[in-house]
Design a protein around this motif. Structure first.
Motif, PDB file in Angstrom:
ATOM      1  N   PHE A 240       0.849  -1.204   0.000  1.00  9.74           N
ATOM      2  CA  PHE A 240       0.000   0.000   0.000  1.00  9.74           C
ATOM      3  C   PHE A 240       0.873   1.238   0.000  1.00  9.74           C
ATOM      4  N   THR A 241       0.474   2.237  -0.771  1.00  6.38           N
ATOM      5  CA  THR A 241       1.093   3.561  -0.715  1.00  6.38           C
ATOM      6  C   THR A 241      -0.013   4.601  -0.706  1.00  6.38           C
ATOM      7  N   SER A 242       0.144   5.611   0.146  1.00  5.57           N
ATOM      8  CA  SER A 242      -0.861   6.679   0.196  1.00  5.57           C
ATOM      9  C   SER A 242      -0.782   7.566  -1.033  1.00  5.57           C
ATOM     10  N   ASN A 243       0.409   7.666  -1.612  1.00  9.10           N
ATOM     11  CA  ASN A 243       0.613   8.491  -2.799  1.00  9.10           C
ATOM     12  C   ASN A 243       1.940   8.084  -3.432  1.00  9.10           C
ATOM     13  N   GLN A 244       1.973   7.996  -4.747  1.00  8.93           N
ATOM     14  CA  GLN A 244       3.226   7.696  -5.460  1.00  8.93           C
ATOM     15  C   GLN A 244       3.232   8.463  -6.778  1.00  8.93           C
TER      16      GLN A 244
ATOM     17  N   GLY B 226       6.087   3.281  -4.893  1.00  8.10           N
ATOM     18  CA  GLY B 226       6.466   2.783  -3.582  1.00  8.10           C
ATOM     19  C   GLY B 226       7.218   1.477  -3.656  1.00  8.10           C
ATOM     20  N   SER B 227       6.933   0.670  -4.671  1.00  5.26           N
ATOM     21  CA  SER B 227       7.603  -0.627  -4.804  1.00  5.26           C
ATOM     22  C   SER B 227       9.103  -0.492  -5.015  1.00  5.26           C
ATOM     23  N   ASN B 228       9.579   0.689  -5.417  1.00  7.23           N
ATOM     24  CA  ASN B 228      11.017   0.904  -5.588  1.00  7.23           C
ATOM     25  C   ASN B 228      11.782   0.815  -4.272  1.00  7.23           C
TER      26      ASN B 228
ATOM     27  N   GLN C 210      -1.662  21.582   5.989  1.00  9.28           N
ATOM     28  CA  GLN C 210      -0.878  21.556   7.215  1.00  9.28           C
ATOM     29  C   GLN C 210      -0.952  20.163   7.836  1.00  9.28           C
ATOM     30  N   ASN C 211       0.159  19.737   8.444  1.00  7.73           N
ATOM     31  CA  ASN C 211       0.243  18.444   9.132  1.00  7.73           C
ATOM     32  C   ASN C 211       0.022  17.256   8.188  1.00  7.73           C
ATOM     33  N   HIS C 212       0.349  17.437   6.923  1.00  4.51           N
ATOM     34  CA  HIS C 212       0.179  16.348   5.961  1.00  4.51           C
ATOM     35  C   HIS C 212       1.223  15.260   6.213  1.00  4.51           C
ATOM     36  N   LYS C 213       0.891  14.042   5.828  1.00  2.00           N
ATOM     37  CA  LYS C 213       1.843  12.932   5.884  1.00  2.00           C
ATOM     38  C   LYS C 213       1.505  11.956   4.766  1.00  2.00           C
ATOM     39  N   ASP C 214       2.496  11.202   4.340  1.00  2.00           N
ATOM     40  CA  ASP C 214       2.316  10.096   3.391  1.00  2.00           C
ATOM     41  C   ASP C 214       2.918   8.849   4.017  1.00  2.00           C
ATOM     42  N   TRP C 215       2.456   7.689   3.538  1.00  4.24           N
ATOM     43  CA  TRP C 215       2.970   6.458   4.127  1.00  4.24           C
ATOM     44  C   TRP C 215       2.941   5.320   3.116  1.00  4.24           C
ATOM     45  N   VAL C 216       3.723   4.313   3.447  1.00  2.00           N
ATOM     46  CA  VAL C 216       3.807   3.111   2.629  1.00  2.00           C
ATOM     47  C   VAL C 216       3.850   1.917   3.570  1.00  2.00           C
ATOM     48  N   ILE C 217       3.160   0.846   3.194  1.00  2.00           N
ATOM     49  CA  ILE C 217       3.134  -0.369   4.007  1.00  2.00           C
ATOM     50  C   ILE C 217       3.868  -1.474   3.254  1.00  2.00           C
ATOM     51  N   VAL C 218       4.790  -2.122   3.944  1.00  2.79           N
ATOM     52  CA  VAL C 218       5.578  -3.208   3.366  1.00  2.79           C
ATOM     53  C   VAL C 218       5.253  -4.506   4.103  1.00  2.79           C
ATOM     54  N   ARG C 219       4.876  -5.510   3.340  1.00  2.00           N
ATOM     55  CA  ARG C 219       4.702  -6.842   3.905  1.00  2.00           C
ATOM     56  C   ARG C 219       6.063  -7.534   3.899  1.00  2.00           C
TER      57      ARG C 219
ATOM     58  N   VAL D  21       5.642  -3.534   8.112  1.00  2.00           N
ATOM     59  CA  VAL D  21       6.081  -2.244   8.637  1.00  2.00           C
ATOM     60  C   VAL D  21       5.414  -1.131   7.843  1.00  2.00           C
ATOM     61  N   LYS D  22       5.221  -0.004   8.502  1.00  3.89           N
ATOM     62  CA  LYS D  22       4.633   1.181   7.859  1.00  3.89           C
ATOM     63  C   LYS D  22       5.594   2.344   8.026  1.00  3.89           C
ATOM     64  N   LEU D  23       6.118   2.842   6.914  1.00  5.31           N
ATOM     65  CA  LEU D  23       7.009   4.004   6.916  1.00  5.31           C
ATOM     66  C   LEU D  23       6.170   5.237   6.626  1.00  5.31           C
ATOM     67  N   THR D  24       6.171   6.188   7.563  1.00  8.39           N
ATOM     68  CA  THR D  24       5.420   7.439   7.409  1.00  8.39           C
ATOM     69  C   THR D  24       6.405   8.581   7.250  1.00  8.39           C
ATOM     70  N   ILE D  25       6.165   9.421   6.231  1.00 12.46           N
ATOM     71  CA  ILE D  25       7.037  10.578   6.009  1.00 12.46           C
ATOM     72  C   ILE D  25       6.242  11.854   6.219  1.00 12.46           C
ATOM     73  N   TYR D  26       6.923  12.891   6.695  1.00 17.80           N
ATOM     74  CA  TYR D  26       6.307  14.201   6.943  1.00 17.80           C
ATOM     75  C   TYR D  26       7.082  15.279   6.197  1.00 17.80           C
ATOM     76  N   PRO D  27       6.442  16.212   5.535  1.00 14.45           N
ATOM     77  CA  PRO D  27       5.037  16.129   5.122  1.00 14.45           C
ATOM     78  C   PRO D  27       4.883  15.340   3.822  1.00 14.45           C
ATOM     79  N   ASP D  28       5.974  15.234   3.051  1.00 20.38           N
ATOM     80  CA  ASP D  28       5.948  14.569   1.744  1.00 20.38           C
ATOM     81  C   ASP D  28       7.395  14.436   1.282  1.00 20.38           C
TER      82      ASP D  28
END
Length: 557
Positions: A199-203, A208-210, A232-241, A315-322
Motif C-alpha cells: 500500500f502507498t498513500s501516494n506515489q 512505492g515498490s522501488n 498543514q500536518n500532511h503525511k504520506d505512508w507506505v506499508i511493506v509486507r 512495517v509502515k514508513l510514514t514521512i512528513y510532510p511529503d
C-alpha cells in the motif's frame, strides 16, 4: 504452451502483484544477441518508456530506442536476457513503440534455468518454449499472460524473421532466498526475500515498490516520491509486507538523490497481522522508530525500539510532510531470539580457551549519521557535495577560494556553578584500540560531564620522521551514548551505538552518558574541546559501572 492477450486497461489487475523479473534495477542484463545492426539490444530493458527519435540518424540509419536487427534474415533473430532474479514467469509486455514498418512481425519466448557461469554456450542449450510464436503490430504494447511457469533465470526473445522491438518486460514471481539459519539477521523487506509493498498513500512521482529494490538506484526516478502537499500536518505512508514474520533490530532509510525534496522527518511502525494489507489506522501498529529528522542524499541508520520477543509481519514508513525516499531496509531475524554466541574470553569468564557463551544483551553498532545522533549531540564533518549537509548548515568559501567553511557545526557550552573556576581548553587523547572478540566489544561503564559538552575530533598521521604523531593511525572508532533517566542514571533503553570514521568528529551534549573513547584496530589521536575545572572531581567527569555488561555488535565492514 497456452497464452492470453491482455488489454492495457487490465494491466494492473493481471500484473499488479507481479515483479518485473527482467528489470535492470534487479540486475537484468542482455548477455547474447544474434544481431543488433541498427539498434542495440540493451534498450529492451531500459526503465523509461521508449521515446520517439524521429528524424535522427546515425551511421547505420534511423535511430530508435529499442533493439533492431538488419533486414532479410532467412531464419530469425534472438536475444538472450539474464533475469535479475530467478523466478516463475506469468507474462510479458512486448512493446514496438515507434517501430512502424520495421517492427518485428512475430515473436516467441523461450526460457531456461542454468547454473553454468559460462554464458557463451547458452544459445545452443536446451530451451523451453513458454510463449509460442505470436504476431505483433506496429508501435504498440502487446501484453501476454501465460500459466505460471517453472523457475527460470534466463529468457530468449526470438523475432521472426527480423525487425525492431522497443521494450521487453518479463513479469513473474521471485524465487525467495532467505538465510538457512533462523537467527541470522537479514533485510526482511527486500524484494529478493519476498518483501512486498502492499500500500502507498501516494506515489505521484515514484512508485512505492522501488523502496525494496536492490542497490541505491541511479536517480530520483527509481525511488518512492510523493507529490507536494498543500495541507498543514500532511503525511504520506507506505506499508511493506515482510518476506517472513520476524523480530526487528534496525532500519536503514536512504534518501539517495533526494536533495531538495527529501522528507523533513519520518517514523516507522510495525504490526503482526494476518491481513495482506493491514488497516493503516489500526490501533495494533507499534512504534519501532519514533519520529526523527532526515537529511538529503544520505543513508540513515537507526536502531529500532522493538523488543526481542515481538514478531511482526508488516512495517509502515510514514514521512512528513511529503517527499522522496530511495530505499528502506528492515534488518531482523526470522526465528526465536537466541542471543549471540561469543567466546567466553570476551565476557571475562575464567574458563578454558575456546569455550563459548550465549549473551542476549547485545546492542547493534550502526554507521554514524547526524540525524540518528541528533538527540545526543552533533556530528562534525565536511561534505563534498554541499547540498547534502544537514539543512541550515552555513557554508561559505574561505582562504581565497581554496577552502569551504562549514560554520559552527557545534557550539561550546558550559553550565558550571559560579565559583568553580572552570575554563575551556583543548586537550589531546591518544587512544589505544579496544579488545574485539567474536565481533563484540564489552561495555561495562559509562561516563558523563554534567556541566559541559565535549567534542572529540580525530587527528591525522604524522608526516615527518622526527615528530611524535602516529604513523598509521586507525580510521574507525565507537560512539556509544545514552540519555539520563529519572533516577539520574543512564536510561539504558535509550542506549545507542555508532561507528564513526576518522572523517567525523563528535560533540556530546551536556550530561549525555557515553562510553569513553574507544577506537578500533589501531591507535588514534583526538583533539578534545571541553570546559573543565581540571581537579579530577565529579563535577568534571562522573562514572557509573553498569549492573550487567552489555555487548556491542560491530557491523561487517
Amino acid at each position: 504452451m497456452t497464452y492470453q492477450r491482455v488489454s492495457l486497461e487490465h494491466f494492473s489487475s493481471v500484473f499488479g502483484l507481479t515483479t518485473e523479473l527482467s528489470s535492470v534495477i534487479l540486475g537484468g542484463k542482455v548477455v547474447q544477441v544474434s544481431d543488433e545492426f541498427f539498434s542495440e539490444a540493451y534498450h529492451l530493458l531500459l526503465v523509461e518508456p521508449a521515446p520517439s527519435l524521429k528524424g535522427q540518424y546515425g551511421p547505420s540509419g534511423a535511430l530508435y530506442s529499442g533493439w533492431e536487427t538488419r533486414r532479410h534474415n532467412p531464419t530469425y533473430d534472438w536475444c538472450i536476457i539474464r533475469l535479475g532474479s530467478t523466478g516463475t514467469i506469468v507474462g510479458f509486455d512486448i512493446d514496438t513503440s515507434h517501430f512502424n514498418g520495421n517492427e518485428a512481425p512475430e515473436v516467441s519466448v523461450d526460457a531456461i534455468l542454468s547454473t553454468n557461469e559460462n554464458e557463451s554456450g547458452l544459445h545452443d542449450a536446451q530451451w523451453a518454449e513458454i510463449l509460442p510464436r505470436v504476431p505483433l503490430g506496429p508501435s504498440a504494447r502487446h501484453l501476454f499472460s501465460i500459466p505460471e511457469s517453472s523457475r527460470y533465470n534466463y529468457v530468449k526473445l526470438n523475432v521472426y524473421p527480423d525487425g525492431g522491438v522497443a521494450r521487453f518486460r518479463v513479469y513473474g514471481h521471485i524465487s525467495v532466498v532467505q538465510p538457512a539459519d533462523d537467527s541470522e539477521p537479514f533485510d526482511l523487506a527486500h524484494i529478493f526475500v519476498g518483501g512486498r509493498v502492499v500500500f502507498t498513500s501516494n506515489q505521484h512521482f515514484g512508485a512505492g515498490s522501488n523502496l525494496i529494490l536492490p542497490g541505491r538506484g541511479k536517480d530520483m526516478s527509481d525511488g518512492w516520491e510523493t507529490k507536494r502537499s498543500r495541507q498543514q500536518n500532511h503525511k504520506d505512508w507506505v506499508i511493506v509486507r515482510l518476506g517472513a514474520p520476524g523480530r526487528l533490530q534496525s532500519a536503514e532509510i536512504d534518501t539517495a538523490n533526494f536533495v531538495g525534496n527529501f522528507p523533513e522527518s519520518c517514523e516507522l511502525h510495525a504490526i503482526n497481522s494476518a491481513r495482506y494489507v493491514p488497516d493503516s489506522d489500526s490501533v495494533d501498529w507499534v512504534t519501532v522508530l519514533s519520529r526523527v529528522k532526515l537529511g538529503p542524499h544520505r543513508r540513515h541508520f537507526f536502531q529500532l525500539e522493538a523488543d526481542h520477543e515481538s514478531i511482526f509481519t508488516h512495517v509502515k514508513l510514514t514521512i512528513y510532510p511529503d517527499g522522496g525516499i530511495k530505499r528502506l531496509r528492515v534488518i531482523g531475524t526470522r526465528g526465536t531470539y537466541k542471543g549471540h554466541a561469543v567466546s567466553l574470553e570476551c565476557t571475562g569468564t575464567a574458563t578454558p580457551t575456546g569455550r563459548q557463551a550465549t549473551i542476549k544483551k547485545v546492542i547493534p553498532v550502526l554507521p554514524l549519521t547526524p540525524e540518528a545522533f541528533a538527540i545526543f549531540g552533533q556530528v562534525i564533518q565536511a561534505y563534498e557535495n554541499h547540498t547534502t549537509a544537514p539543512p541550515g548548515t552555513k557554508i561559505t568559501p574561505a582562504n581565497g577560494g581554496t577552502a569551504s567553511k562549514f560554520h559552527k557545526l557545534a557550539l561550546i557550552k558550559s553550565s558550571y556553578p559560579e565559583g568553580c573556576s572552570a575554563t575551556a581548553g583543548i586537550s589531546v587523547y591518544r587512544c589505544n584500540p579496544v579488545k574485539v572478540t567474536t565481533g563484540m566489544v564489552e561495555l561495562n561503564m559509562l561516563e558523563r560531564h554534567k556541566y559541559t559538552n565535549q567534542a572529540f575530533v580525530p587527528m591525522g598521521a604524522g608526516g615527518f620522521s622526527w615528530d611524535e604523531a602516529l604513523r598509521e593511525p586507525g580510521n574507525k572508532y565507537l560512539v556509544v551514548v545514552a540519555l539520563n533517566g529519572d533516577d539520574d542514571k543512564p536510561e539504558l533503553s535509550t542506549l545507542r551505538a555508532f561507528i564513526a570514521t576518522a572523517a567525523q568528529g563528535i560533540m556530546y551534549n551536556t550530561a549525555v552518558w557515553h562510553q569513553p573513547m574507544s577506537v578500533l584496530e589501531r591507535a588514534m589521536d583526538f583533539s578534545c574541546i571541553e570546559t573543565q575545572v581540571g581537579d579530577g572531581g565529579k563535577a568534571d567527569c562522573e562514572i557509573v559501572d553498569l549492573d550487567e555488561a552489555l555487548y556491542l555488535k560491530l557491523p561487517e565492514m
